[in-house]
Design an enzyme around this catalytic site. Structure first.
Site, short mmCIF file in Angstrom:
data_model
loop_
_atom_site.label_atom_id
_atom_site.label_comp_id
_atom_site.label_asym_id
_atom_site.label_seq_id
_atom_site.Cartn_x
_atom_site.Cartn_y
_atom_site.Cartn_z
N ALA A 54 0.82 -1.21 0.00
CA ALA A 54 0.00 0.00 0.00
C ALA A 54 0.86 1.27 0.00
CB ALA A 54 -0.93 0.00 1.21
N PHE A 65 4.25 -10.21 4.77
CA PHE A 65 4.99 -9.28 5.64
C PHE A 65 4.16 -8.04 5.98
CE2 PHE A 65 8.48 -11.29 3.17
CZ PHE A 65 9.35 -11.65 4.18
N ALA A 87 2.27 -5.09 7.27
CA ALA A 87 1.72 -4.81 8.60
C ALA A 87 2.08 -3.39 9.00
CB ALA A 87 2.32 -5.78 9.64
N THR A 100 5.98 -12.12 15.02
CA THR A 100 7.03 -11.49 15.82
C THR A 100 7.12 -12.12 17.21
OG1 THR A 100 7.54 -9.44 16.99
CG2 THR A 100 5.28 -9.70 16.30
N ASP A 101 8.30 -12.02 17.82
CA ASP A 101 8.45 -12.49 19.20
C ASP A 101 7.60 -11.67 20.17
OD1 ASP A 101 9.97 -10.14 19.12
OD2 ASP A 101 11.81 -11.04 19.91
N GLU A 102 7.17 -10.47 19.74
CA GLU A 102 6.45 -9.58 20.66
C GLU A 102 5.10 -10.13 21.07
OE1 GLU A 102 6.90 -5.38 19.97
OE2 GLU A 102 8.65 -5.71 18.72
N TYR A 119 0.37 -3.01 19.00
CA TYR A 119 1.03 -3.68 17.86
C TYR A 119 1.10 -5.19 18.10
CZ TYR A 119 5.01 -5.69 15.30
OH TYR A 119 5.82 -6.53 14.56
N LYS A 144 -0.77 -8.35 16.14
CA LYS A 144 -0.04 -9.46 15.50
C LYS A 144 -0.51 -10.79 16.10
CE LYS A 144 2.94 -9.32 12.87
NZ LYS A 144 2.98 -9.28 11.37
N TYR A 203 14.98 5.29 25.81
CA TYR A 203 13.80 5.23 26.69
C TYR A 203 14.19 4.66 28.06
CZ TYR A 203 11.07 5.55 22.30
OH TYR A 203 10.53 5.92 21.09
N ASP A 252 10.13 6.75 29.60
CA ASP A 252 10.01 5.39 29.09
C ASP A 252 8.75 5.23 28.24
OD1 ASP A 252 10.79 2.82 28.66
OD2 ASP A 252 10.81 2.22 30.77
N HIS A 271 6.43 -0.76 28.29
CA HIS A 271 7.66 -1.18 27.60
C HIS A 271 8.08 -2.60 28.00
CE1 HIS A 271 11.82 0.48 26.14
NE2 HIS A 271 11.45 -0.60 25.50
P1 NAD Z 1 7.86 -2.10 7.74
O1 NAD Z 1 7.01 -1.23 8.59
O2 NAD Z 1 9.23 -1.66 7.37
O3 NAD Z 1 7.10 -2.41 6.35
C1 NAD Z 1 5.75 -2.74 6.31
C2 NAD Z 1 5.31 -2.70 4.83
O4 NAD Z 1 3.93 -3.06 4.78
C3 NAD Z 1 5.44 -1.33 4.20
O5 NAD Z 1 6.01 -1.43 2.90
C4 NAD Z 1 4.00 -0.84 4.11
O6 NAD Z 1 3.77 0.06 3.02
C5 NAD Z 1 3.25 -2.14 3.93
N1 NAD Z 1 1.85 -2.04 4.41
C6 NAD Z 1 1.40 -1.53 5.59
N2 NAD Z 1 0.06 -1.57 5.63
C7 NAD Z 1 -0.34 -2.17 4.47
C8 NAD Z 1 -1.61 -2.51 3.94
N3 NAD Z 1 -2.75 -2.25 4.61
N4 NAD Z 1 -1.66 -3.11 2.73
C9 NAD Z 1 -0.52 -3.37 2.02
N5 NAD Z 1 0.70 -3.05 2.47
C10 NAD Z 1 0.79 -2.46 3.68
O7 NAD Z 1 7.88 -3.51 8.47
P2 NAD Z 1 9.05 -4.59 8.61
O8 NAD Z 1 9.93 -4.20 9.73
O9 NAD Z 1 9.60 -4.85 7.27
O10 NAD Z 1 8.20 -5.85 9.10
C11 NAD Z 1 7.66 -6.77 8.16
C12 NAD Z 1 6.92 -7.87 8.91
O11 NAD Z 1 7.82 -8.55 9.78
C13 NAD Z 1 5.79 -7.36 9.79
O12 NAD Z 1 4.70 -8.26 9.68
C14 NAD Z 1 6.37 -7.38 11.20
O13 NAD Z 1 5.37 -7.58 12.16
C15 NAD Z 1 7.33 -8.56 11.11
N6 NAD Z 1 8.49 -8.50 12.00
C16 NAD Z 1 9.31 -7.41 12.00
C17 NAD Z 1 10.44 -7.39 12.82
C18 NAD Z 1 11.40 -6.23 12.83
O14 NAD Z 1 12.34 -6.21 13.65
N7 NAD Z 1 11.28 -5.26 11.94
C19 NAD Z 1 10.69 -8.48 13.67
C20 NAD Z 1 9.83 -9.57 13.64
C21 NAD Z 1 8.73 -9.58 12.80
P1 TYD Z 2 12.16 -0.58 18.22
O1 TYD Z 2 13.23 -0.48 17.19
O2 TYD Z 2 11.00 0.35 18.17
O3 TYD Z 2 11.68 -2.11 18.20
P2 TYD Z 2 10.69 -2.89 19.25
O4 TYD Z 2 10.02 -1.95 20.14
O5 TYD Z 2 9.75 -3.54 18.31
O6 TYD Z 2 11.57 -3.86 19.98
O7 TYD Z 2 12.83 -0.43 19.66
C1 TYD Z 2 13.86 -1.32 20.08
C2 TYD Z 2 14.19 -0.97 21.51
O8 TYD Z 2 14.75 0.35 21.54
C3 TYD Z 2 12.96 -0.91 22.41
O9 TYD Z 2 13.30 -1.40 23.70
C4 TYD Z 2 12.63 0.57 22.50
C5 TYD Z 2 13.99 1.22 22.39
N1 TYD Z 2 14.01 2.58 21.78
C6 TYD Z 2 14.62 3.63 22.45
O10 TYD Z 2 15.16 3.47 23.57
N2 TYD Z 2 14.62 4.87 21.86
C7 TYD Z 2 14.03 5.10 20.65
O11 TYD Z 2 14.03 6.26 20.17
C8 TYD Z 2 13.43 4.01 19.96
C9 TYD Z 2 12.77 4.19 18.63
C10 TYD Z 2 13.44 2.75 20.56
#
Ligand code: NAD
Ligand code: TYD
Length: 355
Positions: free
Chosen positions: A38, A85, A87, A143-145, A168, A172, A225, A290, A294
Site C-alpha cells: 500500500a 509481511f 503490517a 514477531t516475538d512480541e 502492535y 499481531k 527510553y 520510558d 515497555h
Molecule cells: P515495515 O514497517 O518496514 O514495512 C511494512 C510494509 O507493509 C510497508 O512497505 C507498508 O507500506 C506495507 N503495508 C502496511 N500496511 C499495508 C496494507 N494495509 N496493505 C498493504 N501493504 C501495507 O515492516 P518490517 O519491519 O519490514 O516488518 C515486516 C513484517 O515482519 C511485519 O509483519 C512485522 O510484524 C514482522 N516483524 C518485523 C520485525 C522487525 O524487527 N522489523 C521483527 C519480527 C517480525
Molecule cells: P524498536 O526499534 O522500536 O523495536 P521494538 O520496540 O519492536 O523492539 O525499539 C527497540 C528498543 O529500543 C525498544 O526497547 C525501544 C527502544 N528505543 C529507544 O530506547 N529509543 C528510541 O528512540 C526508539 C525508537 C526505541
C-alpha cells in the site's frame, strides 16, 4: 524445464519485505515475485529500485484490506505461495493510534487468508473442501512480541503463551490466531514464523538502530527510553530471509517456528556499538521518558527451526551491526529522502522537548 514458482509478497516495499525480494531475485532464478504494498509511510519504492527492470518482478500498489483487489490479484497472478509481511509495525505508533494496527494486521490478514483459501481450494464451490492445490503455502510473518516480556532468565519457545503488551503486539497475536484457526478449521496450508528484532539495510529510521545512526551522524541527542537496560535479541535481516525461505520450503504445515539471533543486547549496548562505529561520544545519549508498557526483555529459543530445518544465523550482532551502520553511512541520500515531512512531524511529536 520446471515451471517458475510465483510468490505473492505482501509489504515488499518495507524493510524486511524488500530485503526478502532482493534475496529471492538474487539467489532464486526459479522464482517470480508479485509485490503487493500500500506504500504507507513505511513503504519505499526506492528500496526496490534495483529490481524494477527484472522481468521476474511485478509491483502492485494496493491495500491488503481491499478485499476485491486482493481477490483480483489471486485471479490474475495465481500465486503458489504468499509470504505475508505487510503490517503496521511500530510499537510507538500503535500507542499513539491503534486503529490502523487492527484493520491492517488483523482484518488485512483475514482478507488475504480468505482470498488464498478460495483461490487454492481443489473444489472451489465445495464449502467443506479441505484440499488445496499441490504445493501452495501461506507463510505468515509474525514477531516475538506476541509472547510479551521476559524477566531475567529464560527464553520464548513456540509453546510460550501469547501475552502481548502493546497494541502492535496484540494485533499481531490476533493475526496469528486467525492463521491458526484457518489451518485447524479449513485445513488451510499455513505456517507461522515469529522472529526477534531485525537490523540491516532499508529499515525506516523511526526504529532504534537507523534512528540512532542518523542522530549520531548529525551530533543530535540519542533518545534512550528509560534506563536503556531493556534487552532485545537481534538478528540480521538476511538471516531472517534465509529462515523464511527454509520455512516456506520445508516447514511443517500448521506449525509455528521461532527465529532468533541468540544475541541478547541491552539498548544501551546497541547504542554504544553505533557510537563506537561512528567514532562519536557517549555524551550524545539522552535518557528520556520510558515507553508505556515497555517490554523489558525478549529472548528466543530457536531450537525447533535449527533442528528441523537446519537453519542457523550466519551473522554475529557485533559484525552485522557494524556492517549495517556503515551501510547507512554509505547511503546518506536514501536516509535523507526517507526522512520526509511526515517523518519530521512524527519525530517532533514523539521526542518533543529533547535537548
Ligand atoms: P515495515 O514497517 O518496514 O514495512 C511494512 C510494509 O507493509 C510497508 O512497505 C507498508 O507500506 C506495507 N503495508 C502496511 N500496511 C499495508 C496494507 N494495509 N496493505 C498493504 N501493504 C501495507 O515492516 P518490517 O519491519 O519490514 O516488518 C515486516 C513484517 O515482519 C511485519 O509483519 C512485522 O510484524 C514482522 N516483524 C518485523 C520485525 C522487525 O524487527 N522489523 C521483527 C519480527 C517480525
Ligand atoms: P524498536 O526499534 O522500536 O523495536 P521494538 O520496540 O519492536 O523492539 O525499539 C527497540 C528498543 O529500543 C525498544 O526497547 C525501544 C527502544 N528505543 C529507544 O530506547 N529509543 C528510541 O528512540 C526508539 C525508537 C526505541
Amino acid at each position: 524445464m520446471a515451471r517458475m514458482k510465483k510468490v505473492l509478497v505482501t509489504g515488499g516495499a518495507g524493510f524486511i519485505g524488500s530485503n526478502f525480494i532482493h534475496y529471492c531475485l538474487d539467489r532464486r532464478p526459479d522464482l517470480s515475485i508479485i509485490n503487493l504494498d500500500a506504500l504507507t509511510y513505511a513503504g519505499n519504492m526506492e528500496n526496490l529500485s534495483l529490481c524494477s527492470c527484472d522481468r521476474r518482478y511485478r509491483f502492485i500498489h494496493g491495500d491488503i484490506r481491499d478485499r476485491e483487489l486482493v481477490q483480483s490479484v489471486f485471479a490474475e497472478y495465481d500465486p503458489d505461495a504468499v509470504i505475508h509481511f505487510a503490517a503496521e509495525t511500530h510499537v510507538d505508533r500503535s500507542i499513539e493510534d491503534p486503529d490502523v494496527f487492527v484493520t491492517t494486521n488483523v482484518l488485512g490478514t483475514q482478507i488475504l487468508l480468505d482470498a488464498a483459501k478460495t483461490a487454492w481450494k481443489k473444489h472451489p464451490k465445495d464449502h467443506r473442501c479441505r484440499q488445496y492445490r499441490k504445493g501452495v503455502r501461506f507463510i505468515h510473518i509474525s514477531t516475538d512480541e506476541v509472547y510479551g516480556s521476559l524477566d531475567g532468565e529464560g527464553t520464548f519457545s513456540e509453546e510460550s503463551p501469547l501475552l502481548p503488551n502493546s497494541p502492535y503486539a496484540a494485533s499481531k497475536a490476533g493475526a496469528d490466531l486467525l492463521v491458526r484457526s484457518y489451518f485447524r478449521t479449513f485445513g488451510f496450508p499455513a505456517v507461522i514464523t515469529r522472529c526477534s528484532n531485525n537490523y540491516g539495510p532499508y529499515q525506516f529510521p523511526e526504529k532504534l538502530i537507523p534512528l540512532m545512526v542518523r542522530n549520531a551522524q548529525q551530533d543530535l541527542p540519542l533518545p534512550v527510553y528509560g534506563d536503556g537496560m531493556q534487552v532485545r535479541d537481534w538478528l540480521h535481516v538476511s538471516d531472517h530471509c534465509e529462515a523464511v525461505m527454509a520455512v516456506w520450503e520445508n516447514g511443517r504445515l500448521g506449525e509455528v517456528y521461532n527465529i532468533g539471533g541468540g544475541f541478547e543486547k541491552t539498548n544501551l549496548e546497541i547504542v554504544q556499538i553505533i557510537l563506537d562505529t561512528l567514532g562519536k561520544p557517549a555524551s550524545l545519549i539522552r535518557h528520556i521518558a520510558d515507553r508505556p508498557g515497555h517490554d523489558r526483555r525478549y529472548a528466543m529459543d530457536y531450537g525447533k527451526i535449527s533442528k528441523e530445518l537446519g537453519w542457523q544465523p550466519a551473522h554475529t550482532v557485533e559484525d552485522g551491526l557494524k556492517e549495517t551502520v556503515l551501510w547507512y553511512v554509505d547511503n546518506p541520500d536514501w536516509l535523507e529522502r526517507v526522512v520526509s515531512g511526515q517523518y519530521r512531524s512524527y519525530y517532533a511529536r514523539m521526542y518533543r522537548g529533547m535537548e
